[in-house]
Design a protein around this motif. Structure first.
Motif, PDB file in Angstrom:
ATOM      1  N   GLY A   6       0.852  -1.265   0.055  1.00 12.90           N
ATOM      2  CA  GLY A   6       0.012  -0.141  -0.066  1.00 12.90           C
ATOM      3  C   GLY A   6       0.963   1.162   0.004  1.00 12.90           C
ATOM      4  N   ILE A   7       0.561   2.217  -0.994  1.00 12.94           N
ATOM      5  CA  ILE A   7       1.339   3.428  -0.975  1.00 12.94           C
ATOM      6  C   ILE A   7       0.724   4.312  -0.075  1.00 12.94           C
ATOM      7  CG2 ILE A   7       2.159   5.394  -2.411  1.00 12.94           C
ATOM      8  CD1 ILE A   7       2.208   3.489  -4.765  1.00 12.94           C
ATOM      9  N   VAL A   8       1.340   5.030   1.058  1.00 12.44           N
ATOM     10  CA  VAL A   8       0.672   5.861   1.863  1.00 12.44           C
ATOM     11  C   VAL A   8       1.439   6.829   2.243  1.00 12.44           C
ATOM     12  CG1 VAL A   8      -0.460   3.699   3.177  1.00 12.44           C
ATOM     13  CG2 VAL A   8       1.627   4.653   4.094  1.00 12.44           C
ATOM     14  N   LYS A  25      -0.780   3.627 -15.097  1.00 13.51           N
ATOM     15  CA  LYS A  25      -2.320   3.960 -15.135  1.00 13.51           C
ATOM     16  C   LYS A  25      -2.414   5.572 -14.755  1.00 13.51           C
ATOM     17  CE  LYS A  25      -4.207  -0.449 -13.688  1.00 13.51           C
ATOM     18  NZ  LYS A  25      -5.376  -0.900 -12.440  1.00 13.51           N
ATOM     19  N   CYS A  26      -3.493   6.039 -15.135  1.00 13.85           N
ATOM     20  CA  CYS A  26      -3.667   7.399 -14.881  1.00 13.85           C
ATOM     21  C   CYS A  26      -4.792   7.771 -14.033  1.00 13.85           C
ATOM     22  CB  CYS A  26      -4.208   8.191 -16.344  1.00 13.85           C
ATOM     23  SG  CYS A  26      -4.224  10.009 -15.906  1.00 13.85           S
ATOM     24  N   VAL A  27      -4.233   7.956 -12.529  1.00 10.21           N
ATOM     25  CA  VAL A  27      -5.149   8.107 -11.674  1.00 10.21           C
ATOM     26  C   VAL A  27      -5.218   9.632 -11.069  1.00 10.21           C
ATOM     27  CG1 VAL A  27      -5.345   5.712 -10.788  1.00 10.21           C
ATOM     28  CG2 VAL A  27      -3.675   7.582  -9.835  1.00 10.21           C
ATOM     29  N   PRO A  28      -6.174  10.167 -10.650  1.00  9.50           N
ATOM     30  CA  PRO A  28      -6.269  11.584 -10.420  1.00  9.50           C
ATOM     31  C   PRO A  28      -4.930  11.972  -9.452  1.00  9.50           C
ATOM     32  CG  PRO A  28      -8.540  10.779  -9.954  1.00  9.50           C
ATOM     33  CD  PRO A  28      -7.510   9.747 -10.163  1.00  9.50           C
ATOM     34  N   SER A  29      -4.218  13.046  -9.508  1.00  9.85           N
ATOM     35  CA  SER A  29      -3.135  13.492  -8.665  1.00  9.85           C
ATOM     36  C   SER A  29      -3.257  15.041  -8.679  1.00  9.85           C
ATOM     37  CB  SER A  29      -1.864  12.949  -9.336  1.00  9.85           C
ATOM     38  OG  SER A  29      -1.463  13.314 -10.562  1.00  9.85           O
ATOM     39  N   GLU A  30      -4.238  15.373  -8.640  1.00  8.60           N
ATOM     40  CA  GLU A  30      -4.477  17.093  -8.746  1.00  8.60           C
ATOM     41  C   GLU A  30      -3.787  17.596  -7.212  1.00  8.60           C
ATOM     42  OE1 GLU A  30      -6.937  15.089  -9.843  1.00  8.60           O
ATOM     43  OE2 GLU A  30      -7.300  15.917 -11.578  1.00  8.60           O
ATOM     44  N   ASN A  31      -3.547  18.750  -7.036  1.00  7.16           N
ATOM     45  CA  ASN A  31      -3.060  19.326  -6.003  1.00  7.16           C
ATOM     46  C   ASN A  31      -3.995  19.619  -4.975  1.00  7.16           C
ATOM     47  OD1 ASN A  31      -1.096  20.579  -4.014  1.00  7.16           O
ATOM     48  ND2 ASN A  31      -1.274  22.514  -5.432  1.00  7.16           N
ATOM     49  N   TYR A  32      -4.617  18.750  -4.337  1.00  2.74           N
ATOM     50  CA  TYR A  32      -5.624  19.094  -3.147  1.00  2.74           C
ATOM     51  C   TYR A  32      -5.677  17.993  -2.162  1.00  2.74           C
ATOM     52  CZ  TYR A  32      -9.212  17.067  -6.044  1.00  2.74           C
ATOM     53  OH  TYR A  32     -10.131  16.117  -6.967  1.00  2.74           O
ATOM     54  N   PRO A  33      -5.855  17.966  -1.111  1.00  2.00           N
ATOM     55  CA  PRO A  33      -6.110  16.756  -0.134  1.00  2.00           C
ATOM     56  C   PRO A  33      -7.162  15.814  -0.606  1.00  2.00           C
ATOM     57  CG  PRO A  33      -5.819  18.633   1.315  1.00  2.00           C
ATOM     58  CD  PRO A  33      -5.960  19.151  -0.248  1.00  2.00           C
ATOM     59  N   ASP A  38     -11.069   6.228  -3.167  1.00  2.00           N
ATOM     60  CA  ASP A  38     -11.069   4.643  -3.292  1.00  2.00           C
ATOM     61  C   ASP A  38      -9.751   4.264  -3.820  1.00  2.00           C
ATOM     62  OD1 ASP A  38     -13.734   4.340  -2.386  1.00  2.00           O
ATOM     63  OD2 ASP A  38     -14.453   4.826  -4.522  1.00  2.00           O
ATOM     64  N   PRO A  39      -8.888   3.165  -3.239  1.00  2.00           N
ATOM     65  CA  PRO A  39      -7.730   2.929  -3.918  1.00  2.00           C
ATOM     66  C   PRO A  39      -7.865   2.303  -4.996  1.00  2.00           C
ATOM     67  CG  PRO A  39      -8.515   1.091  -2.181  1.00  2.00           C
ATOM     68  CD  PRO A  39      -9.302   2.339  -2.174  1.00  2.00           C
ATOM     69  N   PHE A  70       0.784  -3.021  -5.991  1.00  2.00           N
ATOM     70  CA  PHE A  70       0.871  -1.557  -5.676  1.00  2.00           C
ATOM     71  C   PHE A  70      -0.676  -1.144  -5.469  1.00  2.00           C
ATOM     72  CE2 PHE A  70       5.352  -1.954  -6.467  1.00  2.00           C
ATOM     73  CZ  PHE A  70       6.100  -1.351  -5.282  1.00  2.00           C
ATOM     74  N   ILE A  71      -1.149  -0.504  -4.302  1.00  2.00           N
ATOM     75  CA  ILE A  71      -2.244   0.059  -4.102  1.00  2.00           C
ATOM     76  C   ILE A  71      -2.150   1.508  -3.630  1.00  2.00           C
ATOM     77  CG2 ILE A  71      -4.308  -0.287  -2.873  1.00  2.00           C
ATOM     78  CD1 ILE A  71      -3.875  -2.978  -2.328  1.00  2.00           C
ATOM     79  N   ASP A  72      -2.762   2.404  -4.411  1.00  2.00           N
ATOM     80  CA  ASP A  72      -2.900   3.814  -4.074  1.00  2.00           C
ATOM     81  C   ASP A  72      -3.908   4.018  -2.937  1.00  2.00           C
ATOM     82  OD1 ASP A  72      -2.212   6.500  -4.034  1.00  2.00           O
ATOM     83  OD2 ASP A  72      -3.359   7.013  -5.844  1.00  2.00           O
ATOM     84  N   ILE A  73      -3.320   4.601  -1.821  1.00  2.00           N
ATOM     85  CA  ILE A  73      -4.497   4.590  -0.571  1.00  2.00           C
ATOM     86  C   ILE A  73      -4.636   6.111  -0.354  1.00  2.00           C
ATOM     87  CG2 ILE A  73      -4.768   4.142   1.875  1.00  2.00           C
ATOM     88  CD1 ILE A  73      -3.452   1.657   1.437  1.00  2.00           C
ATOM     89  N   ALA A  74      -6.063   6.504   0.107  1.00  2.00           N
ATOM     90  CA  ALA A  74      -6.005   8.056   0.221  1.00  2.00           C
ATOM     91  C   ALA A  74      -5.066   8.451   1.323  1.00  2.00           C
ATOM     92  CB  ALA A  74      -7.432   7.976   0.954  1.00  2.00           C
TER      93      ALA A  74
END
Length: 364
Positions: A6-8, A25-33, A38-39, A70-74
């Motif tokens: 998990g990427i935390v 993959k293209c997942v959102p990576s905008e500049n806000y918290p 969802d992972p 790999f899992i992208d976690i909030a």
């Protein structure tokens, strides 16, 4: 074997950008918290130069690498264990992974908001780890309360588990990770089902920015404190430039190599994948032939029959022997036939412990 990392990290430290670089993959990576709620999940091939060399030697039609998930976690914030931000979701997603890649920023950039309004990687780590500890303490407290009846009833396993939980609770109360607690094999087995967050292996990922103001390059005290922490806790870490890696994610290997050289970048996301594989305590063994050359995954210290299960359950249940040679040695001889002529292909039995890089033919 499907094991996940998990990427935390805190919001806006580069988790999703890093995930994009890893998985294409293209997942959102905008500049806000809380951009990631969802992972996202990505299956990533493990870099291994031996694989292509063996495939060339064998004239294989297919090449199949080992993989890690790999899992992208909030993003987490202070107070997550008490439900702040997306705390409960964040913690439940971590509970499901096998290891943690904890991302912290080591570059300053006023255009990218930091949730704490300052760049201090050690402070970030302390915030994240404290939330894991607080969540674990609640889990341990609940379990201790639930087994009281069994302990009073004289159940041996319950008494052993209680002792283990008390050791863990004491460490957590002192601000230590559950992974710091030394337990017996039986104690480990009894607490395993709790899936304690701070017991998972952690790989720290230091995200820098090429051409930016990086703490490691200026020998900043914040970076010195970070390295001191890694040394004192015997922690593993890697340095990456997530933004740069995301930019070149669609290039082929040669193009990436040339672009890194031209840009003067000395980090590589492949190092993260390899280190992630290692913290999961995994090794690779290989099979090779004209049909395919393939990397297989097994836990370190696996016997040959246990490793054989990765191919098919029959190689475990009906195992007779394995013919084994190290990949480097096989490549030196250039073929199985030549290696056999020189007596370098060994016959191993059920007790053989498979080594990383072994090329194996299982016999049943």
């Amino acid at each position: 074997m499907s094991l996940s990392i998990g990427i935390v990290g805190l919001p806006n430290v580069g988790k999703s950008t890093l995930f994009n670089a890893l998985t294409r993959k293209c997942v959102p990576s905008e500049n806000y918290p809380f951009c990631t709620i969802d992972p996202s999940v990505g299956i990533v091939p493990v870099p291994d130069e031996r694989l292509q060399k063996l495939a060339t030697m064998s004239k294989s039609e297919k090449v199949i690498p080992a993989v890690v998930e790999f899992i992208d976690i909030a993003g987490l914030v202070k107070g997550a264990a008490g439900g702040e931000g997306l705390g409960n979701k964040f913690l439940s997603h971590i509970r499901e992974v096998d290891a943690i890649a904890e991302v912290v920023r080591i570059f300053e950039d006023d255009r990218i908001t930091h949730v704490s309004n300052e760049i201090n990687p050690l402070s970030d780590i302390e915030v994240i780890n404290l939330e894991l500890i607080l969540a674990d303490r609640e889990t341990v407290s609940k379990r201790l309360a639930n087994i009281t009846k069994d302990v009073k009833g004289g159940k041996k396993e319950a008494a052993i588990e209680k002792t283990a939980l008390e050791k863990i609770d004491k460490a957590l109360g002192e601000g230590k990770l559950a992974s710091d607690v030394v337990l017996s094999e039986e104690e480990e087995s009894l607490v395993k089902g709790l899936h304690l967050l701070s017991k998972k292996p952690i790989l720290y990922v230091l995200n820098k920015k090429t051409g930016g103001k990086n703490l490691d390059e200026s020998n900043d005290k914040r970076h010195q404190d970070l390295l001191k922490f890694f040394k004192e806790t015997n922690s593993r870490y890697v340095i990456v430039d997530a933004g740069f890696e995301a930019e070149i994610k669609d290039l082929n290997l040669d193009e990436k190599k040339d672009f890194r050289k031209e840009s003067g970048v000395d980090t590589n996301v492949d190092n993260l994948i390899v280190e992630g594989y290692k913290i999961l305590d995994l090794i690779t063994f290989l099979t090779t032939g004209t049909d395919e050359t393939r990397a297989w995954t097994t836990k370190r210290n696996s016997t040959a029959p246990v490793a054989g299960r990765a191919l098919h359950s029959d190689f475990h249940d009906k195992f007779i022997r394995a013919e084994v040679i190290g990949s480097d040695e096989l490549l030196q001889f250039g073929s199985y036939a030549t290696a056999r002529e020189h007596g370098k292909v060994r016959t191993e039995g059920k007790s053989y412990i498979v080594q990383d890089g072994d090329v194996i033919e299982f016999k049943i």
